[in-house]
Write an enzyme that holds these catalytic residues in place. Structure first.
Site, mmCIF file in Angstrom:
data_model
loop_
_atom_site.group_PDB
_atom_site.id
_atom_site.type_symbol
_atom_site.label_atom_id
_atom_site.label_comp_id
_atom_site.label_asym_id
_atom_site.label_seq_id
_atom_site.Cartn_x
_atom_site.Cartn_y
_atom_site.Cartn_z
ATOM 1 N N ASN A 1 0.883 -1.319 0.182
ATOM 2 C CA ASN A 1 0.026 0.065 -0.110
ATOM 3 C C ASN A 1 0.814 1.287 0.114
ATOM 4 O OD1 ASN A 1 -1.899 2.128 0.601
ATOM 5 N ND2 ASN A 1 -2.365 1.398 2.525
ATOM 6 N N TRP A 2 1.151 1.959 -1.133
ATOM 7 C CA TRP A 2 1.934 2.844 -1.258
ATOM 8 C C TRP A 2 1.474 4.262 -0.628
ATOM 9 C CZ3 TRP A 2 3.951 3.042 -7.000
ATOM 10 C CH2 TRP A 2 4.525 1.575 -7.303
ATOM 11 N N LYS A 3 0.253 4.235 -0.237
ATOM 12 C CA LYS A 3 -0.117 5.512 0.575
ATOM 13 C C LYS A 3 -0.065 6.693 -0.558
ATOM 14 C CE LYS A 3 0.356 3.319 4.722
ATOM 15 N NZ LYS A 3 0.427 3.231 6.142
ATOM 16 N N HIS B 1 -8.986 1.522 4.968
ATOM 17 C CA HIS B 1 -7.795 1.735 5.610
ATOM 18 C C HIS B 1 -8.011 2.891 6.599
ATOM 19 C CE1 HIS B 1 -3.812 2.800 6.508
ATOM 20 N NE2 HIS B 1 -3.572 1.675 5.879
ATOM 21 N N GLU C 1 -6.390 5.057 7.987
ATOM 22 C CA GLU C 1 -6.058 6.169 7.608
ATOM 23 C C GLU C 1 -7.511 7.313 7.106
ATOM 24 O OE1 GLU C 1 -2.469 5.634 5.433
ATOM 25 O OE2 GLU C 1 -1.307 5.039 7.412
ATOM 26 N N GLU D 1 -5.115 -4.741 10.488
ATOM 27 C CA GLU D 1 -4.118 -3.726 10.677
ATOM 28 C C GLU D 1 -4.462 -3.018 12.198
ATOM 29 O OE1 GLU D 1 -2.309 -2.441 6.643
ATOM 30 O OE2 GLU D 1 -3.796 -1.244 7.202
ATOM 31 N N GLY E 1 3.039 2.384 10.676
ATOM 32 C CA GLY E 1 3.845 3.427 10.503
ATOM 33 C C GLY E 1 4.801 4.091 11.828
ATOM 34 N N SER F 1 3.813 -2.136 10.124
ATOM 35 C CA SER F 1 5.286 -2.109 10.459
ATOM 36 C C SER F 1 5.803 -3.654 10.171
ATOM 37 C CB SER F 1 5.699 -1.774 11.845
ATOM 38 O OG SER F 1 4.959 -0.400 12.114
#
Ligand code: 13P
Length: 255
Positions: free
Chosen positions: A13-15, A98, A100, A170, A176, A216
């Site tokens: 997941n490159w975000k 997600h 975020e 997650e 992160g 992570s």
């Protein structure tokens, strides 16, 4: 339950990272390193990078996904991209829910459910993210939170449609932060998610559903996490942006 019924899926997941040129370069760098992977390999990239990533991945074993999609087919939703649009250009996967998106963009369990519905209706494969906040873990409600998120997201999803769903556990506190859930913590929650699928859809569906861990995960801890009985792969943030690190995780998953 039989782990061999499930495939392992490693997804990046490159975000909000990489321009299209950088996306081309990264996919080209990853390609040879994962060519003989014994697991599915996916890169979920920003919308702007989809064309470049799909072009670079052509003829390889890397599948390309987006990082979200809207539930409507079209309309007055400034800044959004529909599942139908993604399907039309050849995208295969989409990350939905997600943390975020939930934390910073007001996504709720209900909007996650609507996005999952739209993705399935358009033939996309969904990577559905669930996970608890640190305070929720401390309040000892991890299982309740994860069960609720999963249950609502899957409302109206049939057993046949479940084939196109991957669930990524997650824990938000591990994303992160460099703080990974221990292998036992990851396995415990993944196992509870599988048990919930068993309650909702029966044993055969529970045996088959792919449940990833994300938070992570890196070249150093992938082996132990992926060796867990209920961990069927990973959703990788930071380490997916470096080809050798991502390839090392794919290698660990290919054992
Ligand atoms: P990190 O691997 O950077 O912790 O991110 C995990 C994640 O959020 C993947 O979706």
């Amino acid at each position: 339950m039989d782990k061999s019924l499930r495939k392992v899926v490693i997804a990046g997941n490159w975000k909000m990272n990489k321009t299209p040129d950088e996306a081309t370069a990264l996919i080209n760098e990853i390609k040879p390193l994962v060519a003989d992977a014994n697991c599915d390999v996916v890169a979920c990239v920003p919308y702007i990078d989809l064309f470049a990533a799909m072009e670079a991945a052509k003829g390889s074993n890397i599948k390309i996904g987006a990082e979200n999609c809207h539930w409507a087919e079209s309309g007055a939703f400034t800044g959004e991209v529909s599942a139908n649009m993604l399907k039309t250009i050849g995208v295969e996967y989409v990350v939905i829910g997600h943390s975020e998106r939930r934390q910073f963009f007001g996504e709720t369990d209900v909007t996650v459910q609507k996005r999952v519905r739209a993705a399935l209706d358009n033939g996309l494969k969904v990577i559905l993210c669930v996970g608890e906040l640190l305070e929720e873990r401390e309040q000892n409600v991890t299982m309740e939170i994860v069960r609720m998120q999963t249950k609502i997201a899957l409302l109206g999803v049939s057993e046949a449609e479940l084939e196109n769903i991957i669930i990524a556990y997650e824990p938000v506190w591990a994303i992160g932060t460099g703080k990974t859930a221990t292998a036992a913590q990851a396995n415990e929650v993944n196992c509870a998610i599988r048990a919930l699928i068993g309650e909702l859809y029966g044993k055969a569906a529970a045996d088959k559903i792919v449940v990833q861990y994300g938070g992570s995960m890196n070249a150093g801890n992938a082996d132990e996490l992926l060796a867990q009985y209920d961990v069927d792969g990973g959703l990788i943030g930071g380490a997916s942006l470096k080809a050798p690190d991502f390839a090392a995780i794919v290698k660990a998953a290919s054992k």
